[in-house]
Motif scaffolding. Sequence first.
Motif, PDB file in Angstrom:
ATOM      1  N   LEU A  49      -3.510-129.971 -15.122  1.00  7.65           N
ATOM      2  CA  LEU A  49      -3.126-128.623 -14.711  1.00  7.65           C
ATOM      3  C   LEU A  49      -3.771-127.625 -15.648  1.00  7.65           C
ATOM      4  O   LEU A  49      -3.680-127.769 -16.877  1.00  7.65           O
ATOM      5  CB  LEU A  49      -1.603-128.454 -14.767  1.00  7.65           C
ATOM      6  N   ILE A  50      -4.449-126.634 -15.079  1.00 10.38           N
ATOM      7  CA  ILE A  50      -4.950-125.491 -15.846  1.00 10.38           C
ATOM      8  C   ILE A  50      -4.087-124.314 -15.430  1.00 10.38           C
ATOM      9  O   ILE A  50      -4.037-123.962 -14.248  1.00 10.38           O
ATOM     10  CB  ILE A  50      -6.442-125.229 -15.585  1.00 10.38           C
ATOM     11  N   LEU A  51      -3.385-123.727 -16.381  1.00 11.76           N
ATOM     12  CA  LEU A  51      -2.331-122.755 -16.110  1.00 11.76           C
ATOM     13  C   LEU A  51      -2.564-121.459 -16.866  1.00 11.76           C
ATOM     14  O   LEU A  51      -2.706-121.467 -18.099  1.00 11.76           O
ATOM     15  CB  LEU A  51      -0.993-123.379 -16.530  1.00 11.76           C
ATOM     16  N   ASP A  52      -2.584-120.347 -16.146  1.00 10.93           N
ATOM     17  CA  ASP A  52      -2.683-119.027 -16.770  1.00 10.93           C
ATOM     18  C   ASP A  52      -1.338-118.678 -17.392  1.00 10.93           C
ATOM     19  O   ASP A  52      -0.285-118.949 -16.827  1.00 10.93           O
ATOM     20  CB  ASP A  52      -3.070-117.992 -15.705  1.00 10.93           C
ATOM     21  N   ARG A  53      -1.358-118.072 -18.546  1.00  7.22           N
ATOM     22  CA  ARG A  53      -0.115-117.685 -19.243  1.00  7.22           C
ATOM     23  C   ARG A  53       0.597-116.540 -18.532  1.00  7.22           C
ATOM     24  O   ARG A  53       1.818-116.493 -18.494  1.00  7.22           O
ATOM     25  CB  ARG A  53      -0.460-117.297 -20.680  1.00  7.22           C
ATOM     26  N   MET A  54      -0.172-115.618 -17.951  1.00  8.93           N
ATOM     27  CA  MET A  54       0.438-114.456 -17.291  1.00  8.93           C
ATOM     28  C   MET A  54       0.049-114.446 -15.820  1.00  8.93           C
ATOM     29  O   MET A  54      -1.098-114.180 -15.482  1.00  8.93           O
ATOM     30  CB  MET A  54       0.005-113.168 -17.979  1.00  8.93           C
ATOM     31  N   LEU A  55       1.029-114.739 -14.969  1.00  6.99           N
ATOM     32  CA  LEU A  55       0.827-114.759 -13.519  1.00  6.99           C
ATOM     33  C   LEU A  55       1.582-113.598 -12.894  1.00  6.99           C
ATOM     34  O   LEU A  55       2.519-113.075 -13.501  1.00  6.99           O
ATOM     35  CB  LEU A  55       1.324-116.090 -12.943  1.00  6.99           C
ATOM     36  N   PRO A  56       1.220-113.190 -11.686  1.00  6.78           N
ATOM     37  CA  PRO A  56       1.879-112.031 -11.078  1.00  6.78           C
ATOM     38  C   PRO A  56       3.373-112.247 -10.821  1.00  6.78           C
ATOM     39  O   PRO A  56       4.141-111.291 -10.842  1.00  6.78           O
ATOM     40  CB  PRO A  56       1.126-111.813  -9.765  1.00  6.78           C
ATOM     41  N   ASP A  57       3.793-113.491 -10.610  1.00  3.45           N
ATOM     42  CA  ASP A  57       5.193-113.743 -10.266  1.00  3.45           C
ATOM     43  C   ASP A  57       5.890-114.693 -11.232  1.00  3.45           C
ATOM     44  O   ASP A  57       7.020-115.103 -10.986  1.00  3.45           O
ATOM     45  CB  ASP A  57       5.297-114.296  -8.843  1.00  3.45           C
ATOM     46  N   ALA A  58       5.225-115.063 -12.318  1.00  2.00           N
ATOM     47  CA  ALA A  58       5.820-116.028 -13.235  1.00  2.00           C
ATOM     48  C   ALA A  58       5.164-115.945 -14.606  1.00  2.00           C
ATOM     49  O   ALA A  58       4.029-115.499 -14.736  1.00  2.00           O
ATOM     50  CB  ALA A  58       5.656-117.445 -12.681  1.00  2.00           C
ATOM     51  N   ASP A  59       5.898-116.408 -15.604  1.00  2.00           N
ATOM     52  CA  ASP A  59       5.372-116.556 -16.948  1.00  2.00           C
ATOM     53  C   ASP A  59       4.899-118.002 -17.053  1.00  2.00           C
ATOM     54  O   ASP A  59       5.670-118.933 -16.767  1.00  2.00           O
ATOM     55  CB  ASP A  59       6.481-116.271 -17.958  1.00  2.00           C
ATOM     56  N   GLY A  60       3.653-118.200 -17.422  1.00  2.00           N
ATOM     57  CA  GLY A  60       3.107-119.546 -17.514  1.00  2.00           C
ATOM     58  C   GLY A  60       3.909-120.450 -18.434  1.00  2.00           C
ATOM     59  O   GLY A  60       4.069-121.641 -18.173  1.00  2.00           O
ATOM     60  N   ALA A  61       4.446-119.885 -19.528  1.00  2.00           N
ATOM     61  CA  ALA A  61       5.251-120.689 -20.456  1.00  2.00           C
ATOM     62  C   ALA A  61       6.535-121.160 -19.778  1.00  2.00           C
ATOM     63  O   ALA A  61       6.978-122.295 -19.999  1.00  2.00           O
ATOM     64  CB  ALA A  61       5.561-119.893 -21.714  1.00  2.00           C
ATOM     65  N   ASP A  62       7.142-120.308 -18.959  1.00  2.00           N
ATOM     66  CA  ASP A  62       8.350-120.714 -18.224  1.00  2.00           C
ATOM     67  C   ASP A  62       8.023-121.804 -17.210  1.00  2.00           C
ATOM     68  O   ASP A  62       8.784-122.758 -17.039  1.00  2.00           O
ATOM     69  CB  ASP A  62       8.972-119.513 -17.505  1.00  2.00           C
ATOM     70  N   LEU A  63       6.891-121.665 -16.550  1.00  2.00           N
ATOM     71  CA  LEU A  63       6.465-122.672 -15.583  1.00  2.00           C
ATOM     72  C   LEU A  63       6.195-124.007 -16.293  1.00  2.00           C
ATOM     73  O   LEU A  63       6.563-125.076 -15.797  1.00  2.00           O
ATOM     74  CB  LEU A  63       5.225-122.190 -14.834  1.00  2.00           C
ATOM     75  N   LEU A  64       5.595-123.933 -17.474  1.00  2.00           N
ATOM     76  CA  LEU A  64       5.344-125.142 -18.257  1.00  2.00           C
ATOM     77  C   LEU A  64       6.660-125.810 -18.657  1.00  2.00           C
ATOM     78  O   LEU A  64       6.798-127.037 -18.554  1.00  2.00           O
ATOM     79  CB  LEU A  64       4.509-124.814 -19.496  1.00  2.00           C
ATOM     80  N   ALA A  65       7.647-125.036 -19.081  1.00  2.00           N
ATOM     81  CA  ALA A  65       8.947-125.600 -19.452  1.00  2.00           C
ATOM     82  C   ALA A  65       9.608-126.270 -18.246  1.00  2.00           C
ATOM     83  O   ALA A  65      10.190-127.356 -18.363  1.00  2.00           O
ATOM     84  CB  ALA A  65       9.847-124.505 -20.021  1.00  2.00           C
ATOM     85  N   ARG A  66       9.520-125.631 -17.109  1.00  2.00           N
ATOM     86  CA  ARG A  66      10.077-126.199 -15.866  1.00  2.00           C
ATOM     87  C   ARG A  66       9.370-127.516 -15.520  1.00  2.00           C
ATOM     88  O   ARG A  66      10.005-128.491 -15.138  1.00  2.00           O
ATOM     89  CB  ARG A  66       9.908-125.174 -14.755  1.00  2.00           C
ATOM     90  N   LEU A  67       8.068-127.534 -15.692  1.00  2.00           N
ATOM     91  CA  LEU A  67       7.271-128.725 -15.424  1.00  2.00           C
ATOM     92  C   LEU A  67       7.679-129.857 -16.367  1.00  2.00           C
ATOM     93  O   LEU A  67       7.870-130.996 -15.942  1.00  2.00           O
ATOM     94  CB  LEU A  67       5.801-128.374 -15.597  1.00  2.00           C
TER      95      LEU A  67
END
Length: 119
Positions: A49-67
């Motif tokens: 997964l290549i994940l941007d830290r700042m997305l229009p509808d989510a914080d990449g760090a929050d998405l990473l924690a959820r993952l």
Amino acid sequence: MRVLVIEDSQVGRLLRTVLERDGHEAVLAEDGTEGWRRLTDPAGPPELLILDRMLPDADGADLLARLRADSRMAMLPVLMLTAAARSSASLDDGTLTRVLGKPFDLEELRTVISGLAEG
């Protein structure tokens, strides 16, 4: 290698092109909602997964924690891209996660992806 890129800028399209030229199967999601849907697809998660830290509808760090909380993806290699970092580093979360600052050098990107793929 199957790679999911969650990135909302032109960088996402560039990454998909570079990955495909390097022989990877690359899928682009332009926001966290679409990215999560693709991560939890019944076919299974990507290999990277290549994940941007700042997305229009989510914080990449929050998405990473959820993952990381999902047992199916807890150890999925992740490359997080951020304009806030100036160099590559590892996150201290005990997983295969790297951070790469924007703008990045394509050769450095390839080196990081190769390292994550080897695990």
